[in-house]
Scaffold this active site. Structure first.
Site, PDB file in Angstrom:
ATOM      1  N   TYR A 154      25.480  50.912  54.296  1.00 33.50           N
ATOM      2  CA  TYR A 154      26.585  51.723  54.821  1.00 33.50           C
ATOM      3  C   TYR A 154      26.456  53.230  54.202  1.00 33.50           C
ATOM      4  O   TYR A 154      26.287  53.226  53.087  1.00 33.50           O
ATOM      5  CB  TYR A 154      27.875  51.015  54.399  1.00 33.50           C
ATOM      6  N   LYS A 187      46.508  34.011  30.377  1.00 32.11           N
ATOM      7  CA  LYS A 187      47.031  34.241  31.728  1.00 32.11           C
ATOM      8  C   LYS A 187      46.009  34.726  32.696  1.00 32.11           C
ATOM      9  O   LYS A 187      44.761  35.232  32.210  1.00 32.11           O
ATOM     10  CB  LYS A 187      48.127  35.442  31.442  1.00 32.11           C
TER      11      LYS A 187
HETATM   12  C1  LIG Z   1      47.953  39.770  27.275  1.00 31.80           C
HETATM   13  C2  LIG Z   1      48.655  39.883  26.178  1.00 31.80           C
HETATM   14  C3  LIG Z   1      48.060  39.400  25.000  1.00 31.80           C
HETATM   15  C4  LIG Z   1      46.532  39.569  24.780  1.00 31.80           C
HETATM   16  O1  LIG Z   1      46.049  40.993  24.788  1.00 31.80           O
HETATM   17  P1  LIG Z   1      44.381  41.356  24.709  1.00 31.80           P
HETATM   18  O2  LIG Z   1      44.492  42.696  24.591  1.00 31.80           O
HETATM   19  O3  LIG Z   1      43.812  40.684  25.869  1.00 31.80           O
HETATM   20  O4  LIG Z   1      43.900  40.785  23.550  1.00 31.80           O
HETATM   21  C5  LIG Z   1      48.916  39.383  23.964  1.00 31.80           C
HETATM   22  N1  LIG Z   1      50.308  39.422  23.854  1.00 31.80           N
HETATM   23  C6  LIG Z   1      50.919  39.803  24.966  1.00 31.80           C
HETATM   24  C7  LIG Z   1      52.259  40.013  24.866  1.00 31.80           C
HETATM   25  C8  LIG Z   1      50.066  39.847  25.991  1.00 31.80           C
HETATM   26  O5  LIG Z   1      50.929  40.374  27.256  1.00 31.80           O
END
Ligand SMILES: *Cc1c(COP(=O)(O)O)cnc(C)c1O
Length: 350
Positions: free
Chosen positions: A253, A43
């Site tokens: 700045y 994602k």
């Molecule tokens: C983002 C997510 C993961 C991965 O989690 P990490 O902590 O990055 O390993 C796994 N399962 C679900 C449902 C997620 O939303």
């Protein structure tokens, strides 16, 4: 782009992504998952690294299950795999979502009775089902599992998500036992509980599939993983100007840094719009080989000043690497490793 547009010159900043390290990290997490297969959370454009860099490395390493959050993320993943290996974590909130899922063959993760009904009433088919075992984010509660809407549901992966796997405490084992309790209540082909941190909690947490994200991209979710996970990303920037700041004058700045002596300084073409945030002001450093080049004064939107006393030969056009060890960077900035990865801006991602 029109055919007559001249070719762009090369960029002056980039996110170096070590694809081989992504593959190695997946193999490491797959090994830590024991008999279970490691999937991959890709994602948010593979946590900001770019799907086009991450997907080939993950596929080559052997990964076959991919998770995105939004429907809009699906087409980019389908450039690399077919729909059957992709699940969408937010699930369907409209008929259009359901129709799209069927058209491209990806599995929706159903997170509520409303989503179960939407999926079933539009024709059903293979899906994943999220159970809330105590995080109170997404997922059906155990009490809801007797609902008739679930009858005949074609569940490929029954899953839940750990809220505190990166900490020691009672919650993970509570969630584990709640998850075990529901396994017998919902017919499914595979079960999945662990994220990156969860893969370090032992075989009990692995079930059939683990779902690491952070660890693939170089994040260290638990200290047990520190020596096994390889750094993947390094922001790099070109020097666009060098100058000598006279003793007593200030840089940037707010004039927050004052030179105590005549100081050789380089201005880099990277700033907070690229995700090199202002929290690095006066705290961050870049490297040129072994030379450490501290950030001076405030980070601007498009530029950052560094002290090049340790490498005074540096000149316009030379490139330097941001120090970006995620654990240390997190401790220094107060940002999480997740934020440090996902905040890279479009100019940096290229
Ligand atoms: C983002 C997510 C993961 C991965 O989690 P990490 O902590 O990055 O390993 C796994 N399962 C679900 C449902 C997620 O939303």
């Amino acid at each position: 782009m029109k055919f007559s547009d001249p070719a762009l010159p090369p960029p002056a900043l980039r996110l170096r992504v070590d694809s081989a390290a992504i593959g190695e990290n997946w193999r490491t997490l797959n090994r830590m998952s024991g008999k279970a297969d490691a999937g991959a959370a890709v994602k948010a454009d593979a946590y900001g690294l770019g799907l086009d860099r991450a997907m080939p490395a993950l596929l080559e390493a052997g990964c076959r299950n991919f998770f995105v959050a939004h429907w809009c993320e699906v087409p980019a993943v389908l450039q690399h795999v077919t729909g059957t290996s992709v699940a969408v974590l937010h699930g369907p909130t409209s008929e259009a979502d359901c129709a799209y899922a069927r058209a491209v063959g990806v599995r929706p993760v159903l997170n509520s009775l409303a989503q179960v009904n939407a999926w079933q009433s539009t024709g059903g088919g293979p899906c994943d089902l999220m159970i809330d075992t105590g995080m109170n984010r997404l997922g059906l509660r155990a009490e809801e599992l007797g609902d008739p809407a679930l009858e005949g549901l074609d569940v490929e992966v029954l899953m839940s998500h750990l809220a505190c796997a990166d900490e020691d405490g009672p919650q993970s084992s509570q969630q584990l036992s709640r998850f075990r309790d529901v396994l017998g209540k919902v017919p499914h082909r595979r079960a999945s509980l662990a994220n990156s941190a969860g893969t370090a909690l032992g075989a009990d947490y692995a079930f059939d599939m683990t779902r690491p994200g952070l660890g693939l991209y170089g994040g260290v979710a638990r200290p047990e993983q520190a020596e096994h996970i390889k750094q993947v990303v390094t922001p790099q920037a070109a020097i666009i100007q060098t100058r000598t700041v006279p003793a007593g004058e200030t840089v940037g700045y707010g004039a927050t840094y004052r030179a105590e002596r005549d100081l050789p300084v380089a201005i880099l073409s990277i700033g907070y719009a690229d995700g090199y945030l202002r929290c690095w002001s006066g705290k961050g450093a870049f490297r040129y080989g072994e030379a450490v080049l501290p950030v001076l004064g405030r980070v601007s939107m498009d530029m950052t000043a560094i002290d090049i006393s340790a490498a005074p030969q540096l000149a316009e056009g030379d490139w330097v690497d941001a120090e970006y060890d995620l654990v240390e960077a997190s401790a220094r900035t107060g940002l999480t490793q997740y934020e440090l990865l996902t905040l890279s801006g479009p100019r940096l991602r290229g």
